[in-house]
Design a protein around this motif. Structure first.
Motif, PDB file in Angstrom:
ATOM      1  N   PRO A   1      -6.380   3.848  -6.518  1.00  0.00           N
ATOM      2  CA  PRO A   1      -4.971   3.679  -6.169  1.00  0.00           C
ATOM      3  C   PRO A   1      -4.106   3.782  -7.429  1.00  0.00           C
ATOM      4  CG  PRO A   1      -6.154   1.591  -5.962  1.00  0.00           C
ATOM      5  CD  PRO A   1      -7.146   2.623  -6.370  1.00  0.00           C
ATOM      6  N   VAL A   2      -3.142   4.675  -7.367  1.00  0.00           N
ATOM      7  CA  VAL A   2      -2.235   4.921  -8.491  1.00  0.00           C
ATOM      8  C   VAL A   2      -0.817   4.625  -8.006  1.00  0.00           C
ATOM      9  CG1 VAL A   2      -1.402   6.679 -10.103  1.00  0.00           C
ATOM     10  CG2 VAL A   2      -3.776   6.738  -9.325  1.00  0.00           C
ATOM     11  N   PRO A   3      -0.029   3.919  -8.791  1.00  0.00           N
ATOM     12  CA  PRO A   3       1.351   3.657  -8.376  1.00  0.00           C
ATOM     13  C   PRO A   3       2.105   4.956  -8.090  1.00  0.00           C
ATOM     14  CG  PRO A   3       0.785   2.330 -10.291  1.00  0.00           C
ATOM     15  CD  PRO A   3      -0.338   3.299 -10.078  1.00  0.00           C
ATOM     16  N   ARG A   4       2.835   4.972  -7.002  1.00  0.00           N
ATOM     17  CA  ARG A   4       3.598   6.154  -6.599  1.00  0.00           C
ATOM     18  C   ARG A   4       4.547   6.613  -7.723  1.00  0.00           C
ATOM     19  NH1 ARG A   4       4.112   8.552  -1.834  1.00  0.00           N
ATOM     20  NH2 ARG A   4       3.031   6.857  -0.783  1.00  0.00           N
ATOM     21  N   ALA A   5       5.132   5.663  -8.437  1.00  0.00           N
ATOM     22  CA  ALA A   5       6.033   6.021  -9.543  1.00  0.00           C
ATOM     23  C   ALA A   5       5.286   6.798 -10.629  1.00  0.00           C
ATOM     24  CB  ALA A   5       6.673   4.768 -10.132  1.00  0.00           C
TER      25      ALA A   5
ATOM     26  N   THR B   1       0.814  -1.212   0.000  1.00  0.00           N
ATOM     27  CA  THR B   1       0.000   0.000   0.000  1.00  0.00           C
ATOM     28  C   THR B   1       0.847   1.261   0.000  1.00  0.00           C
ATOM     29  OG1 THR B   1      -0.179  -0.076   2.401  1.00  0.00           O
ATOM     30  CG2 THR B   1      -1.977  -1.072   1.127  1.00  0.00           C
ATOM     31  N   ASP B   2       2.090   1.184   0.497  1.00  0.00           N
ATOM     32  CA  ASP B   2       2.938   2.373   0.477  1.00  0.00           C
ATOM     33  C   ASP B   2       3.441   2.683  -0.931  1.00  0.00           C
ATOM     34  OD1 ASP B   2       4.528   0.093   0.490  1.00  0.00           O
ATOM     35  OD2 ASP B   2       6.204   1.117   1.442  1.00  0.00           O
ATOM     36  N   LEU B   3       3.219   1.768  -1.871  1.00  0.00           N
ATOM     37  CA  LEU B   3       3.614   1.990  -3.254  1.00  0.00           C
ATOM     38  C   LEU B   3       2.487   2.604  -4.078  1.00  0.00           C
ATOM     39  CD1 LEU B   3       5.525  -1.341  -3.930  1.00  0.00           C
ATOM     40  CD2 LEU B   3       6.469   0.879  -3.278  1.00  0.00           C
ATOM     41  N   MET B   4       1.326   2.794  -3.449  1.00  0.00           N
ATOM     42  CA  MET B   4       0.153   3.327  -4.136  1.00  0.00           C
ATOM     43  C   MET B   4      -0.309   4.611  -3.435  1.00  0.00           C
ATOM     44  SD  MET B   4      -0.233   1.041  -6.447  1.00  0.00           S
ATOM     45  CE  MET B   4      -1.803   0.715  -7.152  1.00  0.00           C
ATOM     46  N   VAL B   5      -0.894   5.498  -4.218  1.00  0.00           N
ATOM     47  CA  VAL B   5      -1.461   6.746  -3.703  1.00  0.00           C
ATOM     48  C   VAL B   5      -2.900   6.791  -4.176  1.00  0.00           C
ATOM     49  CG1 VAL B   5      -1.301   9.259  -3.739  1.00  0.00           C
ATOM     50  CG2 VAL B   5       0.780   7.896  -3.892  1.00  0.00           C
ATOM     51  N   LYS B   6      -3.850   6.994  -3.251  1.00  0.00           N
ATOM     52  CA  LYS B   6      -5.268   7.070  -3.639  1.00  0.00           C
ATOM     53  C   LYS B   6      -5.605   8.510  -4.026  1.00  0.00           C
ATOM     54  CE  LYS B   6      -7.471   3.167  -1.704  1.00  0.00           C
ATOM     55  NZ  LYS B   6      -8.732   2.693  -1.229  1.00  0.00           N
ATOM     56  N   ILE B   7      -6.061   8.656  -5.261  1.00  0.00           N
ATOM     57  CA  ILE B   7      -6.389   9.964  -5.821  1.00  0.00           C
ATOM     58  C   ILE B   7      -7.763   9.872  -6.481  1.00  0.00           C
ATOM     59  CG2 ILE B   7      -5.682  11.718  -7.502  1.00  0.00           C
ATOM     60  CD1 ILE B   7      -2.825  10.714  -7.179  1.00  0.00           C
ATOM     61  N   PRO B   8      -8.605  10.885  -6.307  1.00  0.00           N
ATOM     62  CA  PRO B   8      -9.921  10.868  -6.970  1.00  0.00           C
ATOM     63  C   PRO B   8      -9.770  10.784  -8.493  1.00  0.00           C
ATOM     64  CG  PRO B   8      -9.841  12.601  -5.309  1.00  0.00           C
ATOM     65  CD  PRO B   8      -8.438  12.077  -5.459  1.00  0.00           C
ATOM     66  N   ALA B   9     -10.530   9.898  -9.104  1.00  0.00           N
ATOM     67  CA  ALA B   9     -10.474   9.720 -10.554  1.00  0.00           C
ATOM     68  C   ALA B   9     -10.828  11.010 -11.288  1.00  0.00           C
ATOM     69  CB  ALA B   9     -11.404   8.585 -10.987  1.00  0.00           C
ATOM     70  N   ASP B  10     -11.724  11.803 -10.721  1.00  0.00           N
ATOM     71  CA  ASP B  10     -12.098  13.072 -11.348  1.00  0.00           C
ATOM     72  C   ASP B  10     -10.885  14.006 -11.438  1.00  0.00           C
ATOM     73  OD1 ASP B  10     -14.671  12.076 -11.472  1.00  0.00           O
ATOM     74  OD2 ASP B  10     -15.340  13.164  -9.690  1.00  0.00           O
ATOM     75  N   TRP B  11     -10.076  14.016 -10.385  1.00  0.00           N
ATOM     76  CA  TRP B  11      -8.878  14.852 -10.383  1.00  0.00           C
ATOM     77  C   TRP B  11      -7.868  14.325 -11.400  1.00  0.00           C
ATOM     78  CZ3 TRP B  11      -8.041  19.478  -8.433  1.00  0.00           C
ATOM     79  CH2 TRP B  11      -6.740  19.967  -8.444  1.00  0.00           C
ATOM     80  N   LEU B  12      -7.726  13.017 -11.463  1.00  0.00           N
ATOM     81  CA  LEU B  12      -6.815  12.420 -12.439  1.00  0.00           C
ATOM     82  C   LEU B  12      -7.249  12.742 -13.863  1.00  0.00           C
ATOM     83  CD1 LEU B  12      -6.169   8.961 -10.790  1.00  0.00           C
ATOM     84  CD2 LEU B  12      -4.542  10.832 -11.053  1.00  0.00           C
ATOM     85  N   ALA B  13      -8.556  12.783 -14.096  1.00  0.00           N
ATOM     86  CA  ALA B  13      -9.063  13.131 -15.429  1.00  0.00           C
ATOM     87  C   ALA B  13      -8.672  14.568 -15.786  1.00  0.00           C
ATOM     88  CB  ALA B  13     -10.574  12.953 -15.485  1.00  0.00           C
ATOM     89  N   ARG B  14      -8.737  15.443 -14.808  1.00  0.00           N
ATOM     90  CA  ARG B  14      -8.348  16.837 -15.026  1.00  0.00           C
ATOM     91  C   ARG B  14      -6.860  16.932 -15.375  1.00  0.00           C
ATOM     92  NH1 ARG B  14      -8.961  21.606 -10.495  1.00  0.00           N
ATOM     93  NH2 ARG B  14      -7.624  23.079 -11.573  1.00  0.00           N
ATOM     94  N   VAL B  15      -6.023  16.211 -14.638  1.00  0.00           N
ATOM     95  CA  VAL B  15      -4.584  16.201 -14.903  1.00  0.00           C
ATOM     96  C   VAL B  15      -4.314  15.565 -16.269  1.00  0.00           C
ATOM     97  CG1 VAL B  15      -2.360  15.289 -14.126  1.00  0.00           C
ATOM     98  CG2 VAL B  15      -3.973  16.229 -12.461  1.00  0.00           C
ATOM     99  N   PHE B  16      -5.021  14.485 -16.559  1.00  0.00           N
ATOM    100  CA  PHE B  16      -4.884  13.813 -17.854  1.00  0.00           C
ATOM    101  C   PHE B  16      -5.114  14.799 -19.000  1.00  0.00           C
ATOM    102  CE2 PHE B  16      -7.444  12.003 -21.322  1.00  0.00           C
ATOM    103  CZ  PHE B  16      -6.498  11.187 -21.926  1.00  0.00           C
ATOM    104  N   LEU B  17      -6.192  15.582 -18.907  1.00  0.00           N
ATOM    105  CA  LEU B  17      -6.510  16.544 -19.959  1.00  0.00           C
ATOM    106  C   LEU B  17      -5.445  17.637 -20.068  1.00  0.00           C
ATOM    107  CD1 LEU B  17     -10.364  16.872 -19.483  1.00  0.00           C
ATOM    108  CD2 LEU B  17      -9.141  15.725 -21.356  1.00  0.00           C
ATOM    109  N   SER B  18      -4.928  18.085 -18.931  1.00  0.00           N
ATOM    110  CA  SER B  18      -3.866  19.093 -18.962  1.00  0.00           C
ATOM    111  C   SER B  18      -2.630  18.563 -19.673  1.00  0.00           C
ATOM    112  CB  SER B  18      -3.482  19.523 -17.545  1.00  0.00           C
ATOM    113  OG  SER B  18      -4.487  20.305 -16.978  1.00  0.00           O
ATOM    114  N   LEU B  19      -2.263  17.325 -19.366  1.00  0.00           N
ATOM    115  CA  LEU B  19      -1.080  16.747 -19.992  1.00  0.00           C
ATOM    116  C   LEU B  19      -1.330  16.418 -21.456  1.00  0.00           C
ATOM    117  CD1 LEU B  19       0.229  14.466 -17.121  1.00  0.00           C
ATOM    118  CD2 LEU B  19       1.194  16.635 -17.910  1.00  0.00           C
TER     119      LEU B  19
END
Length: 90
Positions: A47-51, A2-20
Motif C-alpha cells: 500500500p502506497v499513499p495516493r499522494a 483505504t481510499d488514501l492508499m493504492v496497492k502496487i507490486p513492490a517489484d514495479w515500484l522498484a522499477r519506477v524507483f530506478l527510472s527516477l
C-alpha cells in the motif's frame, strides 16, 4: 483510510524507483527517495499513499519531457500509464 492508499507490486515500484533515480531533475530524485522504502518487499503488493503515487506520476511525466532516447521514453510512458491505471482501479 483505504481510499488514501493504492496497492502496487513492490517489484514495479522498484522499477519506477530506478527510472527516477536515473532522472536529472531534483523532483525525480526526491520522489525516488520517497519511493525507496516501498521497494523493499519484493513479490508483495504494497500500500502506497495516493499522494505519493500522484507525485510519482508527475515526476515520471517530467522526466518523459526531458528524455532523449526512444527506449527511455517508452519505459517512462509505460510506468506512468501503469500508475494511472492502478490509481484509478482499472
Amino acid at each position: 483510510m483505504t481510499d488514501l492508499m493504492v496497492k502496487i507490486p513492490a517489484d514495479w515500484l522498484a522499477r519506477v524507483f530506478l527510472s527516477l533515480r536515473r532522472g536529472a531533475s531534483d523532483d525525480a530524485q526526491a520522489v525516488a527517495g520517497e519511493l525507496q522504502p516501498f521497494t523493499e518487499k519484493p513479490g508483495q503488493r504494497i500500500p502506497v499513499p495516493r499522494a505519493t503515487v500522484l507525485r510519482t506520476e508527475s515526476a515520471l511525466r517530467g522526466e518523459l519531457d526531458r528524455a532523449q532516447g526512444q527506449e527511455r521514453r517508452a519505459r517512462l510512458t509505460e510506468e506512468a500509464e501503469y500508475l494511472v491505471k492502478t490509481r484509478l482501479g482499472c
